[in-house]
Design an enzyme around this catalytic site. Sequence first.
Site, PDB file in Angstrom:
ATOM      1  N   GLY A  14       0.565  -1.129   0.194  1.00  0.00           N
ATOM      2  CA  GLY A  14       0.029  -0.042  -0.029  1.00  0.00           C
ATOM      3  C   GLY A  14       0.667   1.320   0.057  1.00  0.00           C
ATOM      4  N   THR A  15       1.840   1.089  -0.547  1.00  0.00           N
ATOM      5  CA  THR A  15       2.858   2.455  -0.572  1.00  0.00           C
ATOM      6  C   THR A  15       2.147   3.549  -1.569  1.00  0.00           C
ATOM      7  OG1 THR A  15       4.191   1.783  -2.384  1.00  0.00           O
ATOM      8  CG2 THR A  15       4.890   1.399  -0.235  1.00  0.00           C
ATOM      9  N   MET A  93      -4.400  -6.702  -7.148  1.00  0.00           N
ATOM     10  CA  MET A  93      -3.761  -7.800  -7.862  1.00  0.00           C
ATOM     11  C   MET A  93      -4.978  -8.867  -8.034  1.00  0.00           C
ATOM     12  SD  MET A  93      -0.978  -6.998  -8.335  1.00  0.00           S
ATOM     13  CE  MET A  93       0.577  -6.046  -7.546  1.00  0.00           C
ATOM     14  N   ILE A  95      -8.491  -9.595 -10.534  1.00  0.00           N
ATOM     15  CA  ILE A  95      -9.040  -9.380 -11.686  1.00  0.00           C
ATOM     16  C   ILE A  95     -10.522  -8.849 -11.657  1.00  0.00           C
ATOM     17  CG2 ILE A  95      -9.888 -10.078 -14.102  1.00  0.00           C
ATOM     18  CD1 ILE A  95      -6.808 -10.422 -13.880  1.00  0.00           C
ATOM     19  N   ASN A 110      -5.952   3.344 -12.587  1.00  0.00           N
ATOM     20  CA  ASN A 110      -4.819   2.109 -12.251  1.00  0.00           C
ATOM     21  C   ASN A 110      -3.591   3.043 -12.343  1.00  0.00           C
ATOM     22  OD1 ASN A 110      -3.982  -0.393 -11.614  1.00  0.00           O
ATOM     23  ND2 ASN A 110      -3.394  -0.563 -13.712  1.00  0.00           N
ATOM     24  N   HIS A 112       0.543   1.683 -13.113  1.00  0.00           N
ATOM     25  CA  HIS A 112       1.058   0.615 -13.577  1.00  0.00           C
ATOM     26  C   HIS A 112       2.589   0.790 -13.597  1.00  0.00           C
ATOM     27  CE1 HIS A 112       1.838  -3.213 -15.620  1.00  0.00           C
ATOM     28  NE2 HIS A 112       2.784  -2.726 -16.322  1.00  0.00           N
ATOM     29  N   GLU A 150     -12.042  -2.937 -20.240  1.00  0.00           N
ATOM     30  CA  GLU A 150     -12.236  -4.256 -20.301  1.00  0.00           C
ATOM     31  C   GLU A 150     -10.841  -5.092 -20.545  1.00  0.00           C
ATOM     32  OE1 GLU A 150     -13.773  -2.495 -22.168  1.00  0.00           O
ATOM     33  OE2 GLU A 150     -13.520  -2.961 -24.244  1.00  0.00           O
TER      34      GLU A 150
HETATM   35  C1  GAR Z   1       2.920  -1.056  -7.648  1.00  0.00           C
HETATM   36  O1  GAR Z   1       4.271  -0.808  -8.271  1.00  0.00           O
HETATM   37  C2  GAR Z   1       2.115  -0.910  -8.500  1.00  0.00           C
HETATM   38  O2  GAR Z   1       2.519   0.019  -9.639  1.00  0.00           O
HETATM   39  C3  GAR Z   1       1.944  -2.179  -8.988  1.00  0.00           C
HETATM   40  O3  GAR Z   1       2.078  -2.917  -8.040  1.00  0.00           O
HETATM   41  C4  GAR Z   1       2.842  -2.151  -6.630  1.00  0.00           C
HETATM   42  C5  GAR Z   1       1.779  -2.099  -5.393  1.00  0.00           C
HETATM   43  O4  GAR Z   1       2.839  -1.535  -4.567  1.00  0.00           O
HETATM   44  N1  GAR Z   1       0.924  -2.525  -9.768  1.00  0.00           N
HETATM   45  C6  GAR Z   1       0.729  -3.316 -10.620  1.00  0.00           C
HETATM   46  O5  GAR Z   1       1.406  -3.969 -11.298  1.00  0.00           O
HETATM   47  C7  GAR Z   1      -0.524  -3.571 -11.465  1.00  0.00           C
HETATM   48  N2  GAR Z   1      -0.460  -4.217 -12.793  1.00  0.00           N
HETATM   49  P1  GAR Z   1       2.001  -0.738  -3.371  1.00  0.00           P
HETATM   50  O6  GAR Z   1       1.068  -1.961  -2.816  1.00  0.00           O
HETATM   51  O7  GAR Z   1       3.267  -0.429  -2.347  1.00  0.00           O
HETATM   52  O8  GAR Z   1       1.141   0.530  -3.673  1.00  0.00           O
END
Ligand code: GAR
Length: 207
Positions: A14-15, A93, A95, A110, A112, A150
């Site tokens: 959750g950063t 994470m 879908i 989102n 990414h 989608e």
């Molecule tokens: C982050 O780097 C985010 O961009 C990625 O997961 C990490 C979550 O970190 N998301 C994906 O890859 C989505 N396709 P966090 O829980 O510390 O925010």
Amino acid sequence: MNCVNIAVFVSGGGTNLQALLDAQAAGKLTSGKISLVISSQPGAYALQRAANAGVPGHVVSRKETGSQTAFEAGIQALLEEYHIDLIILAGFMSILSEGFTSRWPERILNVHPSLIPSFCGKGMYGLKVHEAALEKGVKVTGATVHFVNEIPDGGRILLQKAVEIQPDDTPETLQLRVMQQAEWLLLPQAAQQVSANILKEKEQNHD
Ligand code: GAR
């Protein structure tokens, strides 16, 4: 309505949620309010971050709900209960089906950890994205904030920021640099921008 109610969906540390909470505390998220956190993982540290900031946190697990339909119905019920206007996926994470995303057109954001359309799509998440970038040998990567539709990582792009790759990078050092130099800056900025637009639309509809 003078503030957009935001729900943040998380699954892990959750950063990015923290970056949003910090932006709110610093007065940089004036058009939106983080009103709800939904975690797909029981025990995710992101839930502790929500609690520390006094934001209600709920767990809706795909595994525990038993089916995609029940999972999304559980989420939808919470979104209605908290009068949510905008959803932000911040390291979420699980879908979401087309049935769900089509109910929220240009209302789901989102983040990414790459420059879409590189290193994205089905199966590309978290550290895997950075492993793929290093494997390919690209010299520049970054982060993207986009709307969700989608198609996995296929919605309209809102913001992007490039980050340089260093010769001695590991997936972990690269992940941290992309977060620090791109994700944690872009996501609050996008949240403010989209919230302000939603408010503007609502005001125009009331004229
Ligand atoms: C982050 O780097 C985010 O961009 C990625 O997961 C990490 C979550 O970190 N998301 C994906 O890859 C989505 N396709 P966090 O829980 O510390 O925010």
